[in-house]
Design a protein around this motif. Structure first.
Motif, PDB file in Angstrom:
ATOM      1  N   LEU A 193       3.762   4.671  -3.915  1.00 34.76           N
ATOM      2  CA  LEU A 193       2.862   3.951  -4.820  1.00 34.76           C
ATOM      3  C   LEU A 193       2.110   2.824  -4.122  1.00 34.76           C
ATOM      4  O   LEU A 193       2.493   2.373  -3.044  1.00 34.76           O
ATOM      5  N   ARG A 194       1.046   2.388  -4.795  1.00 32.92           N
ATOM      6  CA  ARG A 194       0.353   1.160  -4.393  1.00 32.92           C
ATOM      7  C   ARG A 194       0.764   0.084  -5.386  1.00 32.92           C
ATOM      8  O   ARG A 194       0.563   0.238  -6.588  1.00 32.92           O
ATOM      9  N   ASN A 203       0.803  -1.218   0.000  1.00 30.49           N
ATOM     10  CA  ASN A 203       0.000   0.000   0.000  1.00 30.49           C
ATOM     11  C   ASN A 203       0.834   1.265   0.000  1.00 30.49           C
ATOM     12  O   ASN A 203       0.325   2.336  -0.282  1.00 30.49           O
ATOM     13  N   ALA A 204       2.088   1.169   0.361  1.00 27.92           N
ATOM     14  CA  ALA A 204       2.916   2.376   0.456  1.00 27.92           C
ATOM     15  C   ALA A 204       4.353   2.018   0.088  1.00 27.92           C
ATOM     16  O   ALA A 204       5.159   1.698   0.949  1.00 27.92           O
ATOM     17  N   PHE A 240      -4.974  -0.970 -12.631  1.00 28.34           N
ATOM     18  CA  PHE A 240      -4.779   0.123 -13.581  1.00 28.34           C
ATOM     19  C   PHE A 240      -3.281   0.335 -13.684  1.00 28.34           C
ATOM     20  O   PHE A 240      -2.683   0.985 -12.838  1.00 28.34           O
ATOM     21  N   ASN A 274      -0.815  -4.150 -11.849  1.00 26.89           N
ATOM     22  CA  ASN A 274      -1.836  -3.433 -11.090  1.00 26.89           C
ATOM     23  C   ASN A 274      -3.148  -3.430 -11.883  1.00 26.89           C
ATOM     24  O   ASN A 274      -3.128  -3.504 -13.108  1.00 26.89           O
ATOM     25  N   ALA A 305      -1.530  -4.733  -2.188  1.00 30.36           N
ATOM     26  CA  ALA A 305      -2.281  -3.503  -1.950  1.00 30.36           C
ATOM     27  C   ALA A 305      -3.746  -3.628  -2.298  1.00 30.36           C
ATOM     28  O   ALA A 305      -4.534  -2.772  -1.938  1.00 30.36           O
ATOM     29  N   CYS A 306      -4.136  -4.662  -3.009  1.00 31.17           N
ATOM     30  CA  CYS A 306      -5.489  -4.626  -3.549  1.00 31.17           C
ATOM     31  C   CYS A 306      -6.391  -5.743  -3.039  1.00 31.17           C
ATOM     32  O   CYS A 306      -7.377  -6.071  -3.645  1.00 31.17           O
ATOM     33  N   ILE A 307      -6.047  -6.368  -1.932  1.00 27.38           N
ATOM     34  CA  ILE A 307      -6.931  -7.376  -1.348  1.00 27.38           C
ATOM     35  C   ILE A 307      -8.113  -6.652  -0.728  1.00 27.38           C
ATOM     36  O   ILE A 307      -7.957  -5.667  -0.019  1.00 27.38           O
ATOM     37  N   ASP A 308      -9.312  -7.146  -0.994  1.00 27.26           N
ATOM     38  CA  ASP A 308     -10.504  -6.490  -0.473  1.00 27.26           C
ATOM     39  C   ASP A 308     -10.451  -6.377   1.032  1.00 27.26           C
ATOM     40  O   ASP A 308     -10.044  -7.299   1.725  1.00 27.26           O
ATOM     41  N   GLY A 309     -10.884  -5.223   1.521  1.00 25.06           N
ATOM     42  CA  GLY A 309     -10.908  -5.008   2.960  1.00 25.06           C
ATOM     43  C   GLY A 309      -9.615  -4.429   3.467  1.00 25.06           C
ATOM     44  O   GLY A 309      -9.513  -3.985   4.586  1.00 25.06           O
ATOM     45  N   GLY A 310      -8.604  -4.405   2.594  1.00 24.01           N
ATOM     46  CA  GLY A 310      -7.297  -3.870   2.991  1.00 24.01           C
ATOM     47  C   GLY A 310      -7.161  -2.389   2.701  1.00 24.01           C
ATOM     48  O   GLY A 310      -8.083  -1.787   2.196  1.00 24.01           O
TER      49      GLY A 310
END
Lengths: 107, 163
Positions: free
Chosen positions: B126-127, B75-76, B105, B103, B158-163
């Motif tokens: 960045l993510r 995520n960072a 996008f 990613n 970075a893109c797991i739901d809920g995260g």
């Protein structure tokens, strides 16, 4: 929630010197699709552009997409020309804009 | 113009369900402890690069992409891009574009520099959705392009739901 940004630059610089400018902005940069904890999803809402203007010109522009982290950080450089305000403008999805200024003193 | 950054610039073909591929890849990487193979560009990455260069072949020189080889938190992820350029009226970097191949996008950001930048030296956070290749493409004032790539392993996507 109010808009918060921290702009870091040298207190002063000599004319012609290259200064580094750091900008840290408080913003969730919601990328869309994340759970809102109540069974729904948070819609996408990010800052998609940051423009910096100084001494009559746009000195920097950052186009951001969902790949930029929450609380976005950016650093860039510019030459010190004359004492004056550097004007930072953010554009958010949906058209809202936010403006902050920082003074650069040039000796 | 930054059409590559528009909200409509998602990957053109979803292909394999991304979540199952990501979960499998993450689990596989953690279990096996294997690094990503340092292979040539995938066709997808080559296509993403060609989209921003409009077909021109970039030179792999004079541009440095600094990003950690291993990021615990996707995520960072801090990154810095610098280009060896005099940044004069005659010879300067117009923009630097960041691509994360896997990613959702892939086009992440574009830094537009002015001739008053002094240096072509930018950084951001960045993510990164999963372990993948990140590419930085710089556009020069004479119409040429530069390219730098780096592999990054991400332990927390970075893109797991809920995260």
């Amino acid at each position: 929630m109010s808009f918060n940004a921290r702009i870091t630059l040298p207190a002063q610089a000599k004319a012609g010197e290259i200064v580094e400018i750091k900008v840290l902005t408080r913003h969730p940069m919601d990328r869309g699709g994340q759970s809102d904890g109540k069974g729904g999803t948070v819609p996408r809402k990010i800052l998609n552009r940051l423009t910096a203007t100084y001494a009559g010109e746009t000195i920097f522009r950052l186009d951001m997409h969902t790949g930029v982290a929450a609380n976005p950080f950016v650093s860039f450089t510019t030459r010190a020309i004359e004492t004056g305000d550097i004007v930072f403008e953010w554009r958010e999805d949906g058209g809202a804009t936010y403006t902050r200024t920082a003074r650069l003193t040039v000796t | 113009m930054s059409s590559a950054i528009s909200p409509h610039s998602a990957r053109s073909d979803p292909g394999i369900d991304r979540r199952s591929l990501m979960a499998g890849t993450a689990a596989g990487l953690l279990a096996a402890g294997l690094p990503l193979p340092a292979a040539a560009d995938t066709p997808e990455l080559a296509q993403l690069i060609a989209r921003v260069t409009e077909g021109a072949v970039p030179e792999r020189a004079r541009i440095k992409l600094e990003i950690p080889a291993l990021a615990e938190n996707g995520n960072a992820v801090d990154t810095r891009i610098s280009v060896d350029s005099p940044m004069t009226e005659a010879d300067h970097v117009r923009w630097i574009h960041l691509i994360a191949e896997k990613n959702p996008f892939p086009d992440m950001a574009r830094f537009h520099l002015s001739r008053r930048a002094g240096r072509a030296d930018v950084s951001t956070t960045l993510r990164i959705a999963q372990s993948q290749k990140v590419a930085a493409v710089a556009a020069l004032s004479d119409g040429r392009f530069l390219l730098a790539e780096a592999d990054i392993v991400v332990t927390l996507s970075a893109c797991i739901d809920g995260g």
